[in-house]
Motif scaffolding. Sequence first.
Motif, PDB file in Angstrom:
ATOM      1  N   TRP A 223      44.792  -6.107 -24.220  1.00  0.00           N
ATOM      2  CA  TRP A 223      44.501  -6.106 -22.786  1.00  0.00           C
ATOM      3  C   TRP A 223      43.153  -5.439 -22.515  1.00  0.00           C
ATOM      4  N   ALA A 224      42.854  -4.356 -23.214  1.00  0.00           N
ATOM      5  CA  ALA A 224      41.558  -3.691 -23.046  1.00  0.00           C
ATOM      6  C   ALA A 224      40.420  -4.623 -23.457  1.00  0.00           C
TER       7      ALA A 224
ATOM      8  N   ILE B  71      40.480  -7.929 -23.340  1.00  0.00           N
ATOM      9  CA  ILE B  71      40.392  -8.964 -22.309  1.00  0.00           C
ATOM     10  C   ILE B  71      39.627  -8.432 -21.102  1.00  0.00           C
ATOM     11  N   CYS B  72      39.942  -7.220 -20.685  1.00  0.00           N
ATOM     12  CA  CYS B  72      39.250  -6.616 -19.542  1.00  0.00           C
ATOM     13  C   CYS B  72      37.759  -6.435 -19.833  1.00  0.00           C
ATOM     14  N   ALA B  73      37.428  -6.009 -21.039  1.00  0.00           N
ATOM     15  CA  ALA B  73      36.023  -5.840 -21.409  1.00  0.00           C
ATOM     16  C   ALA B  73      35.303  -7.181 -21.418  1.00  0.00           C
TER      17      ALA B  73
ATOM     18  N   ARG C  36      36.059  -9.824 -19.618  1.00  0.00           N
ATOM     19  CA  ARG C  36      35.897 -10.240 -18.217  1.00  0.00           C
ATOM     20  C   ARG C  36      34.755  -9.480 -17.555  1.00  0.00           C
ATOM     21  N   ALA C  37      34.642  -8.188 -17.834  1.00  0.00           N
ATOM     22  CA  ALA C  37      33.568  -7.386 -17.245  1.00  0.00           C
ATOM     23  C   ALA C  37      32.207  -7.868 -17.742  1.00  0.00           C
TER      24      ALA C  37
ATOM     25  N   GLN D  11      31.393 -11.150 -16.013  1.00  0.00           N
ATOM     26  CA  GLN D  11      31.003 -10.929 -14.616  1.00  0.00           C
ATOM     27  C   GLN D  11      29.583 -10.386 -14.531  1.00  0.00           C
TER      28      GLN D  11
END
Length: 95
Positions: free
Chosen positions: A44-45, A47-49, A51-52, A55
């Motif tokens: 999950w970490a 995936i979040c990285a 996405r960031a 963006q």
Amino acid sequence: MAAAEVGFVAVSRAVVAAAADLVAGVERRVVGDANVRTAQGNAWAAICADRARAQARADMDAMVAALAARPRTDQRAVGSSPRSRASQTALVSTR
């Protein structure tokens, strides 16, 4: 395999397993059960990285596109600066 090799492998695996259990137990006591890192948490970490980063890349692309689309009003013709006029005057013969 000889019996001694099989015994060595079994003992080695047992030592590694015991060390892993000890480290996991220490981690749980130090950071608490709720804060223990898991494979799911790591995924999950990541995936979040991702996405960031995506963006941030999209924001930068939009900013560059906006700057490229903006009309330039500060462009001068070649030789229009005071320095270039002075250098052109200096090149004129005084005969």
